[in-house]
Motif scaffolding. Structure first.
Motif, PDB file in Angstrom:
ATOM      1  N   PHE A  27       0.829  -1.202   0.000  1.00 28.33           N
ATOM      2  CA  PHE A  27       0.000   0.000   0.000  1.00 28.33           C
ATOM      3  C   PHE A  27       0.868   1.258   0.000  1.00 28.33           C
ATOM      4  O   PHE A  27       0.623   2.195  -0.763  1.00 28.33           O
ATOM      5  CB  PHE A  27      -0.952  -0.005   1.207  1.00 28.33           C
ATOM      6  CG  PHE A  27      -1.914   1.145   1.194  1.00 28.33           C
ATOM      7  CD1 PHE A  27      -3.010   1.143   0.347  1.00 28.33           C
ATOM      8  CD2 PHE A  27      -1.727   2.244   2.020  1.00 28.33           C
ATOM      9  CE1 PHE A  27      -3.901   2.220   0.313  1.00 28.33           C
ATOM     10  CE2 PHE A  27      -2.599   3.317   2.002  1.00 28.33           C
ATOM     11  CZ  PHE A  27      -3.690   3.304   1.146  1.00 28.33           C
ATOM     12  N   LEU A  28       1.899   1.279   0.833  1.00 32.66           N
ATOM     13  CA  LEU A  28       2.803   2.431   0.876  1.00 32.66           C
ATOM     14  C   LEU A  28       3.468   2.647  -0.481  1.00 32.66           C
ATOM     15  O   LEU A  28       3.523   3.777  -0.980  1.00 32.66           O
ATOM     16  CB  LEU A  28       3.866   2.232   1.960  1.00 32.66           C
ATOM     17  CG  LEU A  28       4.967   3.294   2.034  1.00 32.66           C
ATOM     18  CD1 LEU A  28       4.389   4.677   2.326  1.00 32.66           C
ATOM     19  CD2 LEU A  28       6.015   2.906   3.069  1.00 32.66           C
ATOM     20  N   GLU A  29       3.961   1.586  -1.091  1.00 31.26           N
ATOM     21  CA  GLU A  29       4.610   1.723  -2.400  1.00 31.26           C
ATOM     22  C   GLU A  29       3.617   2.204  -3.455  1.00 31.26           C
ATOM     23  O   GLU A  29       3.965   3.023  -4.314  1.00 31.26           O
ATOM     24  CB  GLU A  29       5.225   0.390  -2.820  1.00 31.26           C
ATOM     25  CG  GLU A  29       6.451   0.017  -2.002  1.00 31.26           C
ATOM     26  CD  GLU A  29       6.933  -1.407  -2.254  1.00 31.26           C
ATOM     27  OE1 GLU A  29       6.322  -2.129  -3.092  1.00 31.26           O
ATOM     28  OE2 GLU A  29       7.919  -1.799  -1.606  1.00 31.26           O
ATOM     29  N   THR A  30       2.390   1.730  -3.388  1.00 33.17           N
ATOM     30  CA  THR A  30       1.368   2.120  -4.358  1.00 33.17           C
ATOM     31  C   THR A  30       1.047   3.606  -4.249  1.00 33.17           C
ATOM     32  O   THR A  30       1.060   4.326  -5.249  1.00 33.17           O
ATOM     33  CB  THR A  30       0.092   1.280  -4.163  1.00 33.17           C
ATOM     34  OG1 THR A  30       0.422  -0.101  -4.382  1.00 33.17           O
ATOM     35  CG2 THR A  30      -1.004   1.699  -5.128  1.00 33.17           C
ATOM     36  N   VAL A  31       0.774   4.089  -3.031  1.00 34.43           N
ATOM     37  CA  VAL A  31       0.422   5.506  -2.901  1.00 34.43           C
ATOM     38  C   VAL A  31       1.642   6.398  -3.126  1.00 34.43           C
ATOM     39  O   VAL A  31       1.507   7.505  -3.661  1.00 34.43           O
ATOM     40  CB  VAL A  31      -0.290   5.832  -1.561  1.00 34.43           C
ATOM     41  CG1 VAL A  31      -1.620   5.112  -1.466  1.00 34.43           C
ATOM     42  CG2 VAL A  31       0.563   5.542  -0.359  1.00 34.43           C
ATOM     43  N   THR A  32       2.819   5.919  -2.768  1.00 34.08           N
ATOM     44  CA  THR A  32       4.034   6.697  -3.032  1.00 34.08           C
ATOM     45  C   THR A  32       4.210   6.882  -4.543  1.00 34.08           C
ATOM     46  O   THR A  32       4.524   7.983  -5.008  1.00 34.08           O
ATOM     47  CB  THR A  32       5.270   6.020  -2.410  1.00 34.08           C
ATOM     48  OG1 THR A  32       5.102   5.971  -0.983  1.00 34.08           O
ATOM     49  CG2 THR A  32       6.552   6.767  -2.741  1.00 34.08           C
ATOM     50  N   GLY A  33       3.979   5.816  -5.296  1.00 37.93           N
ATOM     51  CA  GLY A  33       4.062   5.917  -6.757  1.00 37.93           C
ATOM     52  C   GLY A  33       3.041   6.898  -7.318  1.00 37.93           C
ATOM     53  O   GLY A  33       3.357   7.715  -8.193  1.00 37.93           O
ATOM     54  N   LEU A  34       1.809   6.831  -6.810  1.00 32.24           N
ATOM     55  CA  LEU A  34       0.769   7.757  -7.274  1.00 32.24           C
ATOM     56  C   LEU A  34       1.137   9.201  -6.957  1.00 32.24           C
ATOM     57  O   LEU A  34       0.975  10.095  -7.792  1.00 32.24           O
ATOM     58  CB  LEU A  34      -0.569   7.414  -6.617  1.00 32.24           C
ATOM     59  CG  LEU A  34      -1.248   6.122  -7.066  1.00 32.24           C
ATOM     60  CD1 LEU A  34      -2.449   5.820  -6.180  1.00 32.24           C
ATOM     61  CD2 LEU A  34      -1.675   6.220  -8.524  1.00 32.24           C
ATOM     62  N   LEU A  35       1.627   9.431  -5.750  1.00 30.77           N
ATOM     63  CA  LEU A  35       1.984  10.791  -5.340  1.00 30.77           C
ATOM     64  C   LEU A  35       3.204  11.295  -6.103  1.00 30.77           C
ATOM     65  O   LEU A  35       3.286  12.480  -6.439  1.00 30.77           O
ATOM     66  CB  LEU A  35       2.203  10.839  -3.831  1.00 30.77           C
ATOM     67  CG  LEU A  35       0.920  10.651  -3.009  1.00 30.77           C
ATOM     68  CD1 LEU A  35       1.248  10.251  -1.582  1.00 30.77           C
ATOM     69  CD2 LEU A  35       0.068  11.911  -3.036  1.00 30.77           C
ATOM     70  N   GLY A  36       4.130  10.404  -6.410  1.00 28.34           N
ATOM     71  CA  GLY A  36       5.285  10.782  -7.221  1.00 28.34           C
ATOM     72  C   GLY A  36       4.851  11.214  -8.612  1.00 28.34           C
ATOM     73  O   GLY A  36       5.340  12.216  -9.141  1.00 28.34           O
ATOM     74  N   ARG A  37       3.900  10.473  -9.203  1.00 28.45           N
ATOM     75  CA  ARG A  37       3.389  10.850 -10.526  1.00 28.45           C
ATOM     76  C   ARG A  37       2.647  12.181 -10.472  1.00 28.45           C
ATOM     77  O   ARG A  37       2.580  12.899 -11.467  1.00 28.45           O
ATOM     78  CB  ARG A  37       2.497   9.740 -11.089  1.00 28.45           C
ATOM     79  CG  ARG A  37       3.304   8.549 -11.579  1.00 28.45           C
ATOM     80  CD  ARG A  37       2.500   7.600 -12.434  1.00 28.45           C
ATOM     81  NE  ARG A  37       1.497   6.857 -11.710  1.00 28.45           N
ATOM     82  CZ  ARG A  37       1.724   5.789 -10.960  1.00 28.45           C
ATOM     83  NH1 ARG A  37       2.960   5.338 -10.813  1.00 28.45           N
ATOM     84  NH2 ARG A  37       0.743   5.170 -10.338  1.00 28.45           N
ATOM     85  N   ALA A  88       8.187  10.670   1.425  1.00 23.54           N
ATOM     86  CA  ALA A  88       7.616  11.391   2.576  1.00 23.54           C
ATOM     87  C   ALA A  88       6.125  11.623   2.369  1.00 23.54           C
ATOM     88  O   ALA A  88       5.318  11.477   3.299  1.00 23.54           O
ATOM     89  CB  ALA A  88       8.343  12.722   2.778  1.00 23.54           C
ATOM     90  N   ALA A  89       5.734  11.964   1.142  1.00 25.18           N
ATOM     91  CA  ALA A  89       4.320  12.167   0.840  1.00 25.18           C
ATOM     92  C   ALA A  89       3.542  10.866   1.011  1.00 25.18           C
ATOM     93  O   ALA A  89       2.420  10.856   1.541  1.00 25.18           O
ATOM     94  CB  ALA A  89       4.160  12.700  -0.578  1.00 25.18           C
ATOM     95  N   GLY A  90       4.127   9.740   0.589  1.00 22.10           N
ATOM     96  CA  GLY A  90       3.480   8.443   0.743  1.00 22.10           C
ATOM     97  C   GLY A  90       3.261   8.091   2.205  1.00 22.10           C
ATOM     98  O   GLY A  90       2.175   7.636   2.591  1.00 22.10           O
ATOM     99  N   ARG A  91       4.290   8.311   3.016  1.00 21.73           N
ATOM    100  CA  ARG A  91       4.142   8.031   4.461  1.00 21.73           C
ATOM    101  C   ARG A  91       3.077   8.931   5.064  1.00 21.73           C
ATOM    102  O   ARG A  91       2.289   8.497   5.917  1.00 21.73           O
ATOM    103  CB  ARG A  91       5.483   8.226   5.176  1.00 21.73           C
ATOM    104  CG  ARG A  91       6.504   7.145   4.854  1.00 21.73           C
ATOM    105  CD  ARG A  91       7.715   7.193   5.784  1.00 21.73           C
ATOM    106  NE  ARG A  91       8.350   8.504   5.825  1.00 21.73           N
ATOM    107  CZ  ARG A  91       9.293   8.920   4.980  1.00 21.73           C
ATOM    108  NH1 ARG A  91       9.706   8.119   4.005  1.00 21.73           N
ATOM    109  NH2 ARG A  91       9.835  10.114   5.095  1.00 21.73           N
ATOM    110  N   HIS A  92       3.023  10.166   4.631  1.00 25.06           N
ATOM    111  CA  HIS A  92       2.031  11.115   5.137  1.00 25.06           C
ATOM    112  C   HIS A  92       0.617  10.637   4.777  1.00 25.06           C
ATOM    113  O   HIS A  92      -0.278  10.634   5.622  1.00 25.06           O
ATOM    114  CB  HIS A  92       2.312  12.500   4.531  1.00 25.06           C
ATOM    115  CG  HIS A  92       1.665  13.625   5.253  1.00 25.06           C
ATOM    116  ND1 HIS A  92       2.295  14.355   6.228  1.00 25.06           N
ATOM    117  CD2 HIS A  92       0.418  14.135   5.160  1.00 25.06           C
ATOM    118  CE1 HIS A  92       1.481  15.277   6.689  1.00 25.06           C
ATOM    119  NE2 HIS A  92       0.325  15.163   6.054  1.00 25.06           N
TER     120      HIS A  92
END
Length: 198
Positions: A135-145, A153-157
């Motif tokens: 889940f963390l990797e998935t949302v981190t990827g979305l936020l990076g895009r 940091a955005a993913g952890r947030h």
């Protein structure tokens, strides 16, 4: 590993056992529920349970695997090839909020399970960590895009906002909790995550 039928599809008895266990584990907790109750409510014999699962632990792992698959499908279903990266993040947040608003919501199945299995070497604890890492990797990827930097940091947030909403959603007014969560995600998209301290 649990077993299905020769066709590769789960048997009706296995499906009933897992469905019954899922309903009770999620509503009441895992340790508080014995296999006798699951057998009785699923209307199967003890031999049937052990034909499909080696024991309660394997049934718990199947419950978490089913929850993991459901969440993966929920996230995938929220994404659109026509949406902007920011709108994909918003759509994932709305899907989470919809879950919090759903009847019978009792928090995050994974956070609930890990509270009952604190030993980091236990297979249930490891299953929870594997799901959370995905889940963390998935949302981190979305936020990076979506252009948020640093994306980790955005993913952890985002995950912490989600965890707070999942915990509060079964304790307080889910509408207010969802409004606060969605507002937090919007703020994250607008202003970004605080930079980690060096």
């Amino acid at each position: 590993m649990s077993r299905g039928t020769r066709s590769g599809k789960p048997s009706e008895a296995r499906t009933r056992l897992l469905g019954t266990a899922t309903k009770i584990f999620y509503a009441e907790g895992i340790h508080s529920v014995g296999v006798d109750r699951i057998i009785e409510e699923a209307q199967v014999t003890r031999a049937t349970l052990y034909r499909h699962f080696t024991g309660k632990e394997e049934l718990v792992l199947a419950y978490l695997d089913q929850a993991d698959q459901g969440i993966r499908a929920q996230i995938t279903g929220a994404l659109s090839p026509d949406a902007s990266p920011e709108d994909d993040v918003r759509a994932v947040a709305r899907a989470i909020a919809d879950g919090i608003r759903s009847p019978g919501f009792r928090g995050c199945a994974f956070l609930n399970a890990v509270a009952e299995y604190p030993d980091p070497d236990h297979p249930v604890h490891r299953a929870v960590l594997a799901h959370r890492q995905w889940f963390l990797e998935t949302v981190t990827g979305l936020l990076g895009r979506a252009g948020l930097e640093p994306a980790d940091a955005a993913g952890r947030h985002f995950v912490m906002l989600r965890d707070g909403a999942m915990a509060a959603g079964c304790l307080f007014d889910p509408e207010l909790v969802c409004e606060t969560f969605l507002s937090g995600v919007e703020s994250l998209l607008t202003t970004g995550a605080p930079a980690p301290r060096a």
